[in-house]
Design an enzyme around this catalytic site. Structure first.
Site, PDB file in Angstrom:
ATOM      1  N   GLU A 339       0.832  -1.222   0.000  1.00 60.74           N
ATOM      2  CA  GLU A 339       0.000   0.000   0.000  1.00 60.74           C
ATOM      3  C   GLU A 339       0.861   1.264   0.000  1.00 60.74           C
ATOM      4  O   GLU A 339       0.648   2.188   0.783  1.00 60.74           O
ATOM      5  CB  GLU A 339      -0.992  -0.001   1.176  1.00 60.74           C
ATOM      6  CG  GLU A 339      -2.108  -1.017   1.001  1.00 60.74           C
ATOM      7  CD  GLU A 339      -3.331  -0.746   1.879  1.00 60.74           C
ATOM      8  OE1 GLU A 339      -3.572   0.408   2.263  1.00 60.74           O
ATOM      9  OE2 GLU A 339      -4.039  -1.718   2.170  1.00 60.74           O
ATOM     10  N   ASP A 486       1.449  -8.831   2.691  1.00 55.82           N
ATOM     11  CA  ASP A 486       0.134  -8.831   3.321  1.00 55.82           C
ATOM     12  C   ASP A 486      -0.662  -9.871   2.547  1.00 55.82           C
ATOM     13  O   ASP A 486      -1.120  -9.608   1.437  1.00 55.82           O
ATOM     14  CB  ASP A 486      -0.502  -7.443   3.214  1.00 55.82           C
ATOM     15  CG  ASP A 486      -1.912  -7.404   3.779  1.00 55.82           C
ATOM     16  OD1 ASP A 486      -2.463  -8.491   4.101  1.00 55.82           O
ATOM     17  OD2 ASP A 486      -2.478  -6.295   3.890  1.00 55.82           O
ATOM     18  N   ASN A 488      -3.408 -11.218   3.523  1.00 51.37           N
ATOM     19  CA  ASN A 488      -4.829 -11.131   3.888  1.00 51.37           C
ATOM     20  C   ASN A 488      -5.385 -12.498   4.275  1.00 51.37           C
ATOM     21  O   ASN A 488      -6.547 -12.810   3.967  1.00 51.37           O
ATOM     22  CB  ASN A 488      -5.641 -10.493   2.750  1.00 51.37           C
ATOM     23  CG  ASN A 488      -5.772  -8.986   2.937  1.00 51.37           C
ATOM     24  OD1 ASN A 488      -6.086  -8.505   4.038  1.00 51.37           O
ATOM     25  ND2 ASN A 488      -5.519  -8.224   1.883  1.00 51.37           N
TER      26      ASN A 488
HETATM   27  C1  4LC Z   1     -10.007  -3.202   4.036  1.00 52.37           C
HETATM   28  C2  4LC Z   1      -9.168  -2.148   3.408  1.00 52.37           C
HETATM   29  C3  4LC Z   1      -9.953  -2.883   1.197  1.00 52.37           C
HETATM   30  C4  4LC Z   1      -8.428  -7.020   5.797  1.00 52.37           C
HETATM   31  N1  4LC Z   1      -9.794  -6.550   5.655  1.00 52.37           N
HETATM   32  C5  4LC Z   1     -10.958  -7.160   6.055  1.00 52.37           C
HETATM   33  N2  4LC Z   1     -12.014  -6.401   5.754  1.00 52.37           N
HETATM   34  C6  4LC Z   1     -11.522  -5.259   5.169  1.00 52.37           C
HETATM   35  C7  4LC Z   1     -12.159  -4.112   4.685  1.00 52.37           C
HETATM   36  C8  4LC Z   1     -11.402  -3.094   4.116  1.00 52.37           C
HETATM   37  C9  4LC Z   1      -9.358  -4.345   4.532  1.00 52.37           C
HETATM   38  C10 4LC Z   1     -10.128  -5.359   5.096  1.00 52.37           C
HETATM   39  O1  4LC Z   1      -8.483  -1.427   4.095  1.00 52.37           O
HETATM   40  N3  4LC Z   1      -9.120  -2.059   2.048  1.00 52.37           N
HETATM   41  C11 4LC Z   1     -10.657  -2.044   0.142  1.00 52.37           C
HETATM   42  O2  4LC Z   1      -9.703  -1.246  -0.539  1.00 52.37           O
HETATM   43  C12 4LC Z   1      -8.957  -0.381   0.291  1.00 52.37           C
HETATM   44  C13 4LC Z   1      -8.225  -1.170   1.358  1.00 52.37           C
HETATM   45  C14 4LC Z   1      -7.128  -1.981   0.724  1.00 52.37           C
HETATM   46  O3  4LC Z   1      -6.501  -2.793   1.619  1.00 52.37           O
HETATM   47  C15 4LC Z   1      -9.815   0.757   0.776  1.00 52.37           C
HETATM   48  C16 4LC Z   1     -10.460   1.541  -0.155  1.00 52.37           C
HETATM   49  C17 4LC Z   1     -11.251   2.614   0.233  1.00 52.37           C
HETATM   50  C18 4LC Z   1     -11.399   2.904   1.592  1.00 52.37           C
HETATM   51  C19 4LC Z   1     -10.743   2.127   2.514  1.00 52.37           C
HETATM   52  C20 4LC Z   1      -9.961   1.070   2.121  1.00 52.37           C
HETATM   53  C21 4LC Z   1     -11.043  -8.449   6.711  1.00 52.37           C
HETATM   54  C22 4LC Z   1     -11.807  -8.685   7.839  1.00 52.37           C
HETATM   55  N4  4LC Z   1     -11.651  -9.972   8.194  1.00 52.37           N
HETATM   56  C23 4LC Z   1     -10.791 -10.566   7.345  1.00 52.37           C
HETATM   57  C24 4LC Z   1     -10.310 -11.876   7.335  1.00 52.37           C
HETATM   58  C25 4LC Z   1      -9.411 -12.254   6.336  1.00 52.37           C
HETATM   59  C26 4LC Z   1      -9.013 -11.341   5.371  1.00 52.37           C
HETATM   60  C27 4LC Z   1      -9.497 -10.054   5.386  1.00 52.37           C
HETATM   61  C28 4LC Z   1     -10.389  -9.648   6.388  1.00 52.37           C
HETATM   62  C29 4LC Z   1      -8.903 -13.554   6.333  1.00 52.37           C
HETATM   63  N5  4LC Z   1      -8.437 -14.590   6.342  1.00 52.37           N
END
Ligand code: 4LC
Length: 599
Positions: A339, A486, A488
């Protein structure tokens, strides 16, 4: 906007007037001879060369001439231009104005004799083309005045200070040079004089006056102390090269004063373990999702994702202050970041980490403004080659992934989703400077983020590992792999178990975790023996609505071992301001840091 003072003669056309007035203020490089200098910039890629000098009345001249033009024409133009300068200066006098009002025509003095002498004192023939005539060490004579020609001396092409300055946080200018290097420049930091109360009208308009040298301010990076709070800072940079040749100084003033920093940060305790760069044989590796600015400052982020975070601490310049201090304090050899905004890499982190001894490479996601950055310590490693890919494009086109393509063909919905993702993989082969027989492969990635995207991440991880296997097997056999990112993926997921164990069963629940009509089932394997160097911490991502371990440093367990893992911040530190990011932590993720040892 930055308050730029152009100490250089290389002004943009729109700034020429400012160049002329500021020129007298700026300091000169230590190599400056008694004679004034005429700076000539002449590069093969551009059809014109530029000639710049300051006339006796203090006004600067900056001319662009065709490289192929005969010298005589350029000299005639200089003569003409110089006499115009005198006329302009005369116009300003009372007498001249009275004359003009009375309708008396101004009689311009005759153009001065202009000649160019080569280094051996001979006048250069007027038929010689400019590109050949204007050599280093030649002398330009305009009337009585003589100028030593300096061809392509080191020059500052960009000098900026961040908008936010915090006491206790390193201030690293964004500096770019031409015909020189940032490492060979000379630096002098100044602070506003505390003569008047801060914020008074005269303090705010303190032009060149009111600056005193900041104690100890002769390095590229300056860390203001609490004593600087409320004061603006100024940097004077003299561009240099490795032969100790110096060009014209340029200055920049901070737009605002130094402000108080936050109290303790989450990384302060970690820095106690990482004060020194590791010795030979050890590789300190960091992986860190630094939270892109394009995501941090959206409405969704402010109101839904990070409502607990003070808005000012979500601002780019504030977070960059924390981030530079945090990363500099890790004394790392390899830093894999995710990022990373393109502009953060080029204007902020790149220049800052360069000052701390790290070289960086960047891979942008397709149609996005953020991507991956890999930094390596310049005196420990050199970059042998790069093998970056977009995971979707590689899956679609590279013959390497034909088998995976065939396995995916029965599941068009899953295939389509994978192809829509812009995730990239950065692969850098580094060679140890200490022992050139030692090479490492550093891979860095950021997999799809959706909580229900487990199957997509499995396919992405498979593409990444096949590509890395191909690069290493075909070009760098027996090279240890460090795979950061990352992912995820928490430790309970199929992706983690696939990377960690080398296989994923076709009946793994993650193949159907996403609600597609068809559950895709396939088995995957990869040939590496990878282990998570920092283990499985409770979390590496801690936001209001979720915390979990999503980031890893996977290492080749056959070739590398873990010497030490730098402890993560305590749960109390992470939750002091509820969750991350916060005033004392710049990202929603926590950096993983470990010292690795060649086996
Ligand atoms: C973002 C986020 C995604 C890791 N994660 C989970 N939910 C999420 C929601 C949002 C990360 C998340 O911060 N982004 C959308 O695009 C970006 C950014 C990129 O990384 C963004 C755009 C606009 C505004 C804000 C952000 C999540 C919750 N539980 C999980 C379990 C696993 C994987 C992911 C998640 C597993 N295993």
């Amino acid at each position: 906007m930055w308050r730029l003072l152009w100490g250089t003669l290389r002004g943009l056309p729109g700034l020429r007037r400012r160049v002329a007035t500021r020129q007298r203020l700026s300091g000169r490089g230590p190599a400056s001879a008694a004679m004034e200098r005429a700076v000539v910039r002449c590069v093969p890629a551009e059809p014109k060369l530029s000639v710049s000098f300051v006339l006796g009345d203090g006004s600067a001249r900056h001319m662009q001439r065709d490289q192929a033009e005969p010298l005589g024409r350029a000299l005639a133009r200089i003569a003409n231009n110089a006499s115009k300068g005198h006329a302009k200066a005369a116009k300003k006098s009372k007498k001249a104005r009275a004359e003009a009002e009375a309708g008396t025509p101004l009689t311009a003095p005759p153009p001065p004799a202009v000649c160019l002498f080569s280094q051996d004192g001979e006048a250069v023939d007027e038929d010689v083309p400019n590109a050949e005539a204007w050599q280093d060490g030649a002398v330009l004579q305009i009337g009585e005045a003589r100028y030593r020609v300096e061809r392509n001396p080191p020059a500052v092409t960009e000098l900026q200070l961040p908008r936010s300055l915090l006491a206790g946080f390193p201030l690293c200018p964004n500096l770019r040079t031409e015909f020189g290097s940032a490492r060979d420049c000379l630096f002098r930091w100044f602070q506003e004089q505390k003569a008047e109360p801060a914020g008074s009208a005269s303090a705010a308009s303190a032009g060149g006056a009111g600056w005193v040298e900041a104690p100890g301010g002769t390095e590229r990076v300056f860390t203001p102390s609490n004593a600087h709070i409320g004061l603006r800072l100024k940097l004077v940079c003299t561009p240099g090269n490795s032969q100790r040749r110096y060009g014209l100084a340029r200055e920049v003033e901070s737009s605002g004063p130094v402000e108080a920093g936050p109290g303790a940060c989450t990384f302060d305790a970690r820095h106690l373990y990482t004060k020194k760069v590791t010795g030979p044989g050890l590789i300190r590796t960091v992986t860190y999702n630094i939270l892109a600015d394009i995501y941090a400052q959206t409405e969704l982020s402010r109101t839904v994702l990070y409502p607990y975070c003070a808005p000012y601490s979500l601002e780019l310049d504030y977070r960059q202050n924390l981030l530079k201090k945090e990363l500099a304090g890790y004394s790392a050899d390899i830093i894999c970041l995710q990022e990373v905004d393109k502009s953060v890499f080029t204007d902020s982190l790149g220049p800052a980490l360069d000052a701390f001894g790290l070289e960086g490479v960047f891979k942008l996601k397709e149609k996005q403004h953020e991507g991956l950055a890999t930094f390596y310590r310049r005196d420990k490693f050199s970059l042998l080659s790069q093998h970056d890919i977009a995971l979707n494009q590689a899956l679609l086109e590279d013959p390497l992934h034909k088998e995976l393509r065939d396995k995916l063909a029965p599941y068009p919905q899953v295939q389509e989703k994978v192809l829509q993702r812009s995730s990239v993989l950065q692969v850098s082969i580094l060679q140890s400077t200490n022992d050139p027989s030692r090479k490492i492969c550093v891979a860095n990635t950021h997999l799809y983020w959706h909580p229900k995207g487990g199957n997509i991440r499995l396919v992405q991880a498979a593409v990444a590992l096949s590509h890395i296997r191909h690069v290493m097997h075909d070009m760098y056999p027996a090279t240890p792999l460090i795979f950061c990112g990352d992912f995820n993926s928490t430790p309970s997921t199929g992706t983690y178990s696939f990377v960690n164990s080398g296989t994923i069963a076709e009946d793994h629940e993650d193949w159907g975790s996403n609600g597609e009509e068809q559950r895709c089932t396939m088995s995957l394997t990869h040939p590496f023996r990878l282990k998570s160097a920092c283990g499985e911490p409770a979390y590496t991502n801690y936001v209001g609505g979720f915390h979990g371990c999503l980031d890893y440093i996977f290492i080749d367990a056959n070739a590398l071992e873990v010497e030490q893992v730098i402890p993560l911040p305590s749960h109390e530190e992470v939750t002091t301001h509820q969750a991350l990011p916060s005033v004392s932590h710049p990202s929603d993720h926590i950096a993983l840091i470990c010292d690795l040892k060649w086996k």
